[in-house]
Design an enzyme around this catalytic site. Sequence first.
Site, PDB file in Angstrom:
ATOM      1  N   SER A 119       1.328  -0.830   0.095  1.00  0.00           N
ATOM      2  CA  SER A 119       0.021  -0.080   0.191  1.00  0.00           C
ATOM      3  C   SER A 119       1.005   1.546  -0.135  1.00  0.00           C
ATOM      4  CB  SER A 119      -0.827   0.189   1.633  1.00  0.00           C
ATOM      5  OG  SER A 119      -1.406   1.250   1.397  1.00  0.00           O
ATOM      6  N   TYR A 143      -2.232   5.586  -4.081  1.00  0.00           N
ATOM      7  CA  TYR A 143      -3.166   6.366  -3.870  1.00  0.00           C
ATOM      8  C   TYR A 143      -2.346   7.769  -4.734  1.00  0.00           C
ATOM      9  CZ  TYR A 143      -6.160   3.870   0.222  1.00  0.00           C
ATOM     10  OH  TYR A 143      -6.332   3.341   0.397  1.00  0.00           O
ATOM     11  N   THR A 169      -5.393   2.457  -6.959  1.00  0.00           N
ATOM     12  CA  THR A 169      -7.029   2.631  -6.220  1.00  0.00           C
ATOM     13  C   THR A 169      -7.507   4.045  -6.013  1.00  0.00           C
ATOM     14  OG1 THR A 169      -5.883   0.787  -4.336  1.00  0.00           O
ATOM     15  CG2 THR A 169      -7.866   2.393  -3.760  1.00  0.00           C
ATOM     16  N   LYS A 251      -8.562  -0.238  -9.291  1.00  0.00           N
ATOM     17  CA  LYS A 251      -9.398  -0.788  -8.006  1.00  0.00           C
ATOM     18  C   LYS A 251      -9.794  -0.260  -7.395  1.00  0.00           C
ATOM     19  CE  LYS A 251      -7.923  -2.769  -3.367  1.00  0.00           C
ATOM     20  NZ  LYS A 251      -7.748  -2.040  -2.131  1.00  0.00           N
ATOM     21  N   HIS A 275     -13.371  -1.925  -1.897  1.00  0.00           N
ATOM     22  CA  HIS A 275     -12.885  -2.112  -0.545  1.00  0.00           C
ATOM     23  C   HIS A 275     -13.005  -2.170   1.197  1.00  0.00           C
ATOM     24  CE1 HIS A 275      -9.341   1.350  -0.309  1.00  0.00           C
ATOM     25  NE2 HIS A 275      -9.026   0.844   1.403  1.00  0.00           N
TER      26      HIS A 275
END
Length: 378
Positions: A119, A143, A169, A251, A275
């Site tokens: 992440s 992100y 994402t 995503k 999510h």
Amino acid sequence: NEIYLQGLGGQLPPCSTDATKLEASAREIMAAGPFSYVAGAAGSGATARANREAFDRWRIVPRMLTGATDRDLATTVLGTRLPAPVAVAPVGVQSIVHPDAESATARAAASVGLPFILSTASSTGIEDVAAANGDGPRWFQLYWPGDNDVCASLLTRAKNAGYTALVVTLDTWTLAWRPSDLDQAYLPFLKGEGCAVPFTDPVFRGLLEKTPEEDLNMAILRWIGMLTGTDRTWDQLPFLREHWDGPIVLKGIQHVGDARRAAEAGMDGIVVSNHGGRQVDGALGALEALPGIVAAVGDRMEVLFDSGIRTGADVLKALALGARAVLVGRPWVYGLAHAGEDGVRHVLRSLLADFDLTMGLSGHRTLADLGPDSVQRT
Ligand code: FNR
């Protein structure tokens, strides 16, 4: 077989093998704030419940005498050869769960051959996690920061550190309304948890140095500001393509129209996901969105799936409905809380073993044997 033999030998597993019990015992051993951050969902929890209900609506229709005693579940996903179509979902701030954090998870994932997805909100830096992951497959979750130079720097670092696919994402451009976190007054990001990726980034640090009066709090706020509320649109996807030469998947797709746009934009795949019910309360159960999306774009791109996977039967159902692979989130996070790397490994191996047995007992020898007639809506 190995898991059964250990059981027969009286060797207890490091944590429960049952995902529901795992959550219950994690509640006992974890501090209240981190537990509710992991287990929690957006709003009333309606979408998190809908994720599970969607799986319950589909049932497997077993076949007999198919020679499924001898199974091969291997496949290739986003260019990565895998022993089974399962990946470790990107989960941020793992330091709130266990001190070994992402490094433990990355080691466990490598030991079972499943991709670890790092992440952007990781508590461990890109390069350190790559070292822990060793020869294991790894992908990077982005992100998408508002600053293009910082974004390009993260992508370059990830590529150089051996992350082969990019998972972008889209559903978390700001944090959702999560009452359980608010009730606990628990927002780990505001304490700098999950900021290892920007804080170890030379370009982000360069921005801070231009304003030396900035302290830790200001740096955190600057990073959060860079991630939230950025007005990204479909026409900006070429920027990512220019800075990433491997597969790119989007995503957080739930609408057929968005899946089509992703295909038209030349993306390599999407992850049908809400999510884990953590963003839009009231959104449909993720599995409900899967068949329509597969029908629309399944022949043009790889459709991955997450949100609600808990058992081998769930994996089978998602694949039968057209997913190429699934990502799993909370269960292994609870494994991490219980026993670090061993706990994550136990949860992942158990899911694989459960999936393997369910495939065999329902008469499926390979993934190619799965199709819409493997399941029935009830
Ligand atoms: C997540 N998820 C997530 N997703 C992502 O793209 N980047 C992230 O940093 C995080 N962080 C994160 C933290 C925690 C504690 C959880 C539980 C989840 C979402 C994750 O990748 C995945 O979509 C869901 O967890 C899938 O649902 P299940 O398997 O948890 O039901």
